[in-house]
Motif scaffolding. Sequence first.
Motif, PDB file in Angstrom:
ATOM      1  N   GLY A  78       0.798  -1.219   0.000  1.00  0.00           N
ATOM      2  CA  GLY A  78       0.000   0.000   0.000  1.00  0.00           C
ATOM      3  C   GLY A  78       0.830   1.268   0.000  1.00  0.00           C
ATOM      4  O   GLY A  78       1.899   1.347  -0.620  1.00  0.00           O
ATOM      5  N   THR A 160      -3.123   2.606  -4.635  1.00  0.00           N
ATOM      6  CA  THR A 160      -3.983   3.062  -5.730  1.00  0.00           C
ATOM      7  C   THR A 160      -3.420   4.337  -6.345  1.00  0.00           C
ATOM      8  O   THR A 160      -2.987   5.253  -5.638  1.00  0.00           O
ATOM      9  N   THR A 241     -15.635  -1.881   6.549  1.00  0.00           N
ATOM     10  CA  THR A 241     -15.026  -1.857   5.222  1.00  0.00           C
ATOM     11  C   THR A 241     -14.316  -3.177   4.963  1.00  0.00           C
ATOM     12  O   THR A 241     -13.540  -3.648   5.794  1.00  0.00           O
ATOM     13  N   ILE A 243     -11.737  -5.036   2.340  1.00  0.00           N
ATOM     14  CA  ILE A 243     -10.768  -4.774   1.276  1.00  0.00           C
ATOM     15  C   ILE A 243     -10.614  -6.036   0.447  1.00  0.00           C
ATOM     16  O   ILE A 243     -10.219  -7.090   0.956  1.00  0.00           O
ATOM     17  N   THR A 260     -17.118  -7.657  -4.649  1.00  0.00           N
ATOM     18  CA  THR A 260     -17.436  -6.340  -4.085  1.00  0.00           C
ATOM     19  C   THR A 260     -18.912  -6.003  -4.282  1.00  0.00           C
ATOM     20  O   THR A 260     -19.536  -5.389  -3.413  1.00  0.00           O
ATOM     21  N   THR A 270     -16.677  -1.179   0.588  1.00  0.00           N
ATOM     22  CA  THR A 270     -15.608  -1.985   0.005  1.00  0.00           C
ATOM     23  C   THR A 270     -14.507  -1.101  -0.558  1.00  0.00           C
ATOM     24  O   THR A 270     -14.738   0.043  -0.948  1.00  0.00           O
ATOM     25  N   GLN A 271     -13.326  -1.664  -0.571  1.00  0.00           N
ATOM     26  CA  GLN A 271     -12.180  -1.047  -1.222  1.00  0.00           C
ATOM     27  C   GLN A 271     -11.476  -2.140  -2.006  1.00  0.00           C
ATOM     28  O   GLN A 271     -11.342  -3.266  -1.519  1.00  0.00           O
ATOM     29  N   THR A 272     -11.058  -1.835  -3.220  1.00  0.00           N
ATOM     30  CA  THR A 272     -10.400  -2.841  -4.050  1.00  0.00           C
ATOM     31  C   THR A 272      -8.934  -2.495  -4.219  1.00  0.00           C
ATOM     32  O   THR A 272      -8.584  -1.372  -4.548  1.00  0.00           O
ATOM     33  N   MET A 273      -8.073  -3.477  -3.965  1.00  0.00           N
ATOM     34  CA  MET A 273      -6.648  -3.367  -4.290  1.00  0.00           C
ATOM     35  C   MET A 273      -6.390  -4.334  -5.433  1.00  0.00           C
ATOM     36  O   MET A 273      -6.370  -5.545  -5.241  1.00  0.00           O
ATOM     37  N   GLN A 289      -3.773  -7.027   5.443  1.00  0.00           N
ATOM     38  CA  GLN A 289      -3.856  -5.768   4.702  1.00  0.00           C
ATOM     39  C   GLN A 289      -4.923  -5.815   3.617  1.00  0.00           C
ATOM     40  O   GLN A 289      -5.305  -4.781   3.086  1.00  0.00           O
ATOM     41  N   ILE A 290      -5.358  -7.013   3.260  1.00  0.00           N
ATOM     42  CA  ILE A 290      -6.596  -7.182   2.493  1.00  0.00           C
ATOM     43  C   ILE A 290      -7.422  -8.249   3.221  1.00  0.00           C
ATOM     44  O   ILE A 290      -6.881  -9.034   4.010  1.00  0.00           O
ATOM     45  N   ASP A 291      -8.709  -8.254   2.967  1.00  0.00           N
ATOM     46  CA  ASP A 291      -9.604  -9.169   3.684  1.00  0.00           C
ATOM     47  C   ASP A 291      -9.922 -10.440   2.907  1.00  0.00           C
ATOM     48  O   ASP A 291     -10.165 -11.488   3.505  1.00  0.00           O
TER      49      ASP A 291
END
Length: 504
Positions: A78, A160, A241, A243, A260, A270-273, A289-291
């Motif tokens: 990130g 991002t 949230t 991820i 998502t 939601t957040q997308t990586m 760091q992501i789900d």
Amino acid sequence: MNEALIQQLEFLPDYLSRHLLLTVTALVIGIGISLPLAILVTRVRVLQGPVLIVASAIQTIPSLALLALMVPLLREIGFLPAAIALILYSMLPVIRNTVTGIDEVDPNLIEAGRGLGMTPNQLLIRVQLPLAMPVIIAGIRTATVWVVGITTLSTPVGATSLGNYIFSGLQTQNYTAVLVGCIAAASLALILDGLIRVMEIAASRRSRMLLGLASFAMLALLAIGLSPLLLSATTDDNRPTVIVGAKTFTEQYILAQLITGRLQDAGFRTQTMESLGSTVAFDALVAGQIDCYVDYSGTIWANYMKREDNPGTRPVYDGVRTWLREEHGIEHTVRLGFENTYTLAMRRDRADALGIHTIDDLFEHAPRFKLGGDYEFFSRPEWRELTSRYGLKFQALMTMDSTLMYSAVATNEVDVITAFSTDGRIPAFELLLLDDTRGAFPPYDALLMIGPKAAENMSEIRRVLEPLRDVINDEVMRSANRHVDVDGGSIKAAAEILRRLGHD
């Protein structure tokens, strides 16, 4: 306005604001380190050579490699690893120009200052820095353009940026997205460079009015550019949230969109990586760091568990689940129902003419064949296992972007490629998948993994995602991939294909 363009512009406020934040953070910290360091080496000359050599050496490291190296060093993905890499890249032009600017101040002026009783610090502040300022600002301009451009490469490490347009656009052959990303990044670089150029002119002319106008314009640009982030940070939204991660190929983007969408429908933010490297995505899940994200049983089996045997689909799946739970605390995996395995592929007409239907049949032809593979394949355990079991020795190994492999084999630029079995371009380009009779490739069941960080909301997340278990078959996934890679459809529309076919 073109519908494809409108779809891409919807992402612009978020991508641009995050790109700008990363750029400004790196420049401010980089300049804050570089200026005092440059001043120091003009006072302690013995340090000048080593400092400039180290700063120059950092510039010789490929930018994407430096960004990637930050991830294992910091054990994080990130913003932070991207920012540190960009700070390092910003330093050389500022250090070099500051040293050059101070060294080129007329010695007579320095002697005059000393004659007036100025101390070294007074000489620096009142004589050397003011006279060197145009050269210093020129270095800052160079650093700014560099950092804006290199920030687009931060996407694979989970930061991002406008690079999201470029990476996803190249993988899905969505050149509208690529153009939007390139134009936005170039425009930002030109605007920042122009404003700093005005500051440079103001410094050379000693014009406070011009400097004030340029500074005001810069602050206005930052305020407008960062406003989407500021607004989202101040929004009173207490929803949890989630991820969602995605690796860097079409199927991953589609599945991330599907996941998502389900989560948002259930009330989650939601957040997308996306566009993460394979190991980056897995390490990010383990580190919280992501789900969640989708990976493949064979990738985990061969790359992370370091297994070289192939006991079959069910033993591999059970072994992967047990290993994930015992070694990393990943308690919940959802098998989606399809398998996207590595395989070798040829043009069907050529394979039929040569009588090639299995990988065994390649043996006598391989010394005259060129094999095309994606960036990862030739360094993966599967490649070593393939050559070991079949004894294949190709004339040449050609590494290329996965989106180019299919057109390369279709036009006979290579003879064989390492294809993905659910890729929609296989039927579109009339390719034949060669049977792996010796089991070199393990099973690659698609697994939706939910990481330990999501434990607080695990029961609700499981409720939302569990209906995806065993409902997407190979043909449906291949159809969704084809919609993007062959028909030029959007990722969102491809995800809707899965939903409409009863996989919602």
